[in-house]
Design a protein around this motif. Structure first.
Motif, PDB file in Angstrom:
ATOM      1  N   GLY A 173      34.917  42.373  41.317  1.00  0.00           N
ATOM      2  CA  GLY A 173      34.579  41.190  42.090  1.00  0.00           C
ATOM      3  C   GLY A 173      33.285  41.335  42.863  1.00  0.00           C
ATOM      4  O   GLY A 173      32.761  42.446  43.051  1.00  0.00           O
ATOM      5  N   VAL A 174      32.757  40.205  43.338  1.00  0.00           N
ATOM      6  CA  VAL A 174      31.467  40.181  44.022  1.00  0.00           C
ATOM      7  C   VAL A 174      31.425  41.143  45.205  1.00  0.00           C
ATOM      8  O   VAL A 174      30.428  41.844  45.417  1.00  0.00           O
ATOM      9  CB  VAL A 174      31.146  38.740  44.476  1.00  0.00           C
ATOM     10  CG1 VAL A 174      29.979  38.721  45.449  1.00  0.00           C
ATOM     11  CG2 VAL A 174      30.839  37.859  43.276  1.00  0.00           C
ATOM     12  N   ASP A 233      34.623  33.836  35.228  1.00  0.00           N
ATOM     13  CA  ASP A 233      35.229  33.461  36.508  1.00  0.00           C
ATOM     14  C   ASP A 233      35.033  34.668  37.414  1.00  0.00           C
ATOM     15  O   ASP A 233      35.802  35.618  37.378  1.00  0.00           O
ATOM     16  CB  ASP A 233      36.718  33.149  36.305  1.00  0.00           C
ATOM     17  CG  ASP A 233      37.437  32.822  37.605  1.00  0.00           C
ATOM     18  OD1 ASP A 233      36.763  32.633  38.636  1.00  0.00           O
ATOM     19  OD2 ASP A 233      38.689  32.775  37.587  1.00  0.00           O
ATOM     20  N   TRP A 234      33.973  34.641  38.234  1.00  0.00           N
ATOM     21  CA  TRP A 234      33.561  35.818  39.003  1.00  0.00           C
ATOM     22  C   TRP A 234      33.784  35.540  40.482  1.00  0.00           C
ATOM     23  O   TRP A 234      32.985  34.897  41.144  1.00  0.00           O
ATOM     24  CB  TRP A 234      32.088  36.125  38.725  1.00  0.00           C
ATOM     25  CG  TRP A 234      31.721  37.566  38.950  1.00  0.00           C
ATOM     26  CD1 TRP A 234      32.340  38.463  39.771  1.00  0.00           C
ATOM     27  CD2 TRP A 234      30.638  38.285  38.324  1.00  0.00           C
ATOM     28  NE1 TRP A 234      31.729  39.680  39.700  1.00  0.00           N
ATOM     29  CE2 TRP A 234      30.685  39.609  38.823  1.00  0.00           C
ATOM     30  CE3 TRP A 234      29.644  37.934  37.425  1.00  0.00           C
ATOM     31  CZ2 TRP A 234      29.759  40.578  38.440  1.00  0.00           C
ATOM     32  CZ3 TRP A 234      28.733  38.900  37.035  1.00  0.00           C
ATOM     33  CH2 TRP A 234      28.794  40.204  37.526  1.00  0.00           C
ATOM     34  N   GLY A 235      34.900  36.023  40.973  1.00  0.00           N
ATOM     35  CA  GLY A 235      35.290  35.755  42.343  1.00  0.00           C
ATOM     36  C   GLY A 235      35.009  36.889  43.293  1.00  0.00           C
ATOM     37  O   GLY A 235      34.238  37.808  43.004  1.00  0.00           O
ATOM     38  N   SER A 274      31.198  30.679  37.192  1.00  0.00           N
ATOM     39  CA  SER A 274      31.515  29.960  38.423  1.00  0.00           C
ATOM     40  C   SER A 274      32.179  30.921  39.394  1.00  0.00           C
ATOM     41  O   SER A 274      32.590  32.016  39.034  1.00  0.00           O
ATOM     42  CB  SER A 274      32.436  28.764  38.144  1.00  0.00           C
ATOM     43  OG  SER A 274      33.706  29.198  37.690  1.00  0.00           O
ATOM     44  N   GLY A 275      32.281  30.481  40.641  1.00  0.00           N
ATOM     45  CA  GLY A 275      32.905  31.308  41.668  1.00  0.00           C
ATOM     46  C   GLY A 275      31.892  31.907  42.612  1.00  0.00           C
ATOM     47  O   GLY A 275      30.747  31.443  42.718  1.00  0.00           O
ATOM     48  N   MET A 276      32.288  32.986  43.278  1.00  0.00           N
ATOM     49  CA  MET A 276      31.467  33.587  44.321  1.00  0.00           C
ATOM     50  C   MET A 276      30.210  34.270  43.795  1.00  0.00           C
ATOM     51  O   MET A 276      29.346  34.668  44.570  1.00  0.00           O
ATOM     52  CB  MET A 276      32.297  34.584  45.123  1.00  0.00           C
ATOM     53  CG  MET A 276      33.380  33.926  45.985  1.00  0.00           C
ATOM     54  SD  MET A 276      32.684  32.759  47.185  1.00  0.00           S
ATOM     55  CE  MET A 276      31.964  33.913  48.358  1.00  0.00           C
ATOM     56  N   ILE A 277      30.081  34.381  42.469  1.00  0.00           N
ATOM     57  CA  ILE A 277      28.855  34.931  41.910  1.00  0.00           C
ATOM     58  C   ILE A 277      27.662  34.043  42.252  1.00  0.00           C
ATOM     59  O   ILE A 277      26.526  34.502  42.311  1.00  0.00           O
ATOM     60  CB  ILE A 277      28.977  35.099  40.367  1.00  0.00           C
ATOM     61  CG1 ILE A 277      27.826  35.919  39.814  1.00  0.00           C
ATOM     62  CG2 ILE A 277      29.101  33.754  39.684  1.00  0.00           C
ATOM     63  CD1 ILE A 277      27.699  37.316  40.389  1.00  0.00           C
ATOM     64  N   GLY A 278      27.916  32.771  42.537  1.00  0.00           N
ATOM     65  CA  GLY A 278      26.848  31.861  42.925  1.00  0.00           C
ATOM     66  C   GLY A 278      26.715  31.677  44.421  1.00  0.00           C
ATOM     67  O   GLY A 278      25.970  30.808  44.875  1.00  0.00           O
ATOM     68  N   SER A 279      27.399  32.509  45.202  1.00  0.00           N
ATOM     69  CA  SER A 279      27.342  32.408  46.656  1.00  0.00           C
ATOM     70  C   SER A 279      26.174  33.210  47.211  1.00  0.00           C
ATOM     71  O   SER A 279      25.460  33.898  46.478  1.00  0.00           O
ATOM     72  CB  SER A 279      28.649  32.932  47.274  1.00  0.00           C
ATOM     73  OG  SER A 279      28.731  34.343  47.126  1.00  0.00           O
TER      74      SER A 279
END
Length: 303
Positions: A35-36, A9-11, A66-71
């Motif tokens: 965090g990212v 869970d990488w926010g 999931s989370g902002m790691i995929g942003s």
């Protein structure tokens, strides 16, 4: 133990890693502040290795994240999945990369939808929480946070549409960078002031930028102490959000309402929803990891 995958869970501000067994049970949890938005020079390998390199080396199992790691600000941008969205569709839309030529990292796509007047909306990470929260069919999920999400869920946890309210971000901006914060004293807690703010926000959502100013004038008139103002403003903003969402999700408000997320924020939203005449339920713990397990099972990673 026989681990099957590592859940990430990488926010924006934190990183949580969980080692998951072959039957989908939690073996071990870890967390770190990597965090990212704290990663320097896009060196995502360093915080990842710091939290779970030994798991990768010992078990050689894949990673589901999931989370902002995929942003766009993350490791690699994972394209959004269009509504209606399901765990099965997410499993087919992984963005996969190799981590140090050791294991694959599968990044779960965020979800997007089009709103009123073609206003687009997006989420990253909340979809995984919903899919792991044990949501029943025909439910309205509320996920409080910096960017709160109101999500309509159909059969089989299908996300049909949703809306974002930047209530938490507005609170931070108004208290830290605006004149409203000049009269406030922080560190205390006043539930009565919060409820008063909720009542005001619920009554006047159409005048949001007007009623927010009450968090200043109520002090200028000596009707509230400085230490109560932060909770009063929080209540106003959450009240406005709830009233606005009630109008936007009018056809969904008869459904069961489920709160997912941080305990303190969910408690505040429960009070606000109860003030508006609703009886929300509370989701259980480890929703993100359980969502990862559900998606990993759809992808064949977990048996």
């Amino acid at each position: 133990m026989n681990p099957s995958f590592i859940s990430l869970d990488w926010g924006t501000s934190s990183l949580r890693a969980t080692l998951v067994s072959a039957d989908g049970e939690i073996v071990e949890n870890r967390s770190a502040p990597g965090g990212v938005m704290t990663v320097k020079d896009r060196d995502f390998h360093t915080p990842l290795n710091a939290i779970c390199e030994d798991w990768v080396d010992i078990h050689g199992c894949p990673i589901v994240a999931s989370g902002m790691i995929g942003s766009r600000q993350g490791w690699v941008e994972a394209p959004y999945l269009a509504c209606p969205a399901t765990p099965a569709a997410a499993a087919l839309a992984f963005t996969t990369l190799s981590v140090a030529d050791k294991v694959d990292m599968h990044i779960i796509p965020g979800v997007r939808c089009g709103g009123v007047d073609s206003i687009h909306d997006v989420m990253r990470g909340e979809e995984t929480q919903i899919w792991g929260a044990g949501v029943g069919s025909e439910c309205l999920c509320v996920l409080p946070g910096t960017h709160s999400k109101w999500v309509s869920v159909g059969e089989d946890s299908m996300i049909t549409h949703f809306a974002t309210y930047i209530t938490g971000e507005l609170y931070g901006l108004l208290t830290k960078h605006g004149i409203l914060g000049r009269l406030m004293e922080f560190g205390g807690c006043n539930d009565e002031a919060f409820h008063a703010g909720v009542s005001l926000g619920l009554k006047h959502p159409q005048q949001a930028t007007h009623v927010v100013f009450a968090a200043r004038t109520i002090r200028l008139m000596d009707e509230m102490e400085p230490g109560s103002l932060p909770d009063y403003l929080s209540g106003i903003l959450i009240g406005v959000e709830v009233a606005s969402a009630m109008a936007a999700f009018a056809s969904d408000m008869s459904r069961p309402i489920l709160l997912i997320g941080d305990d303190d924020l969910c408690r505040r939203y429960r009070w606000a929803l109860e003030s508006a005449g609703f009886e929300p339920a509370r989701a259980g713990q480890d929703a993100t990891v359980k969502g990862h397990v559900r998606i990993a099972r759809e992808a064949g990673i977990v048996g």
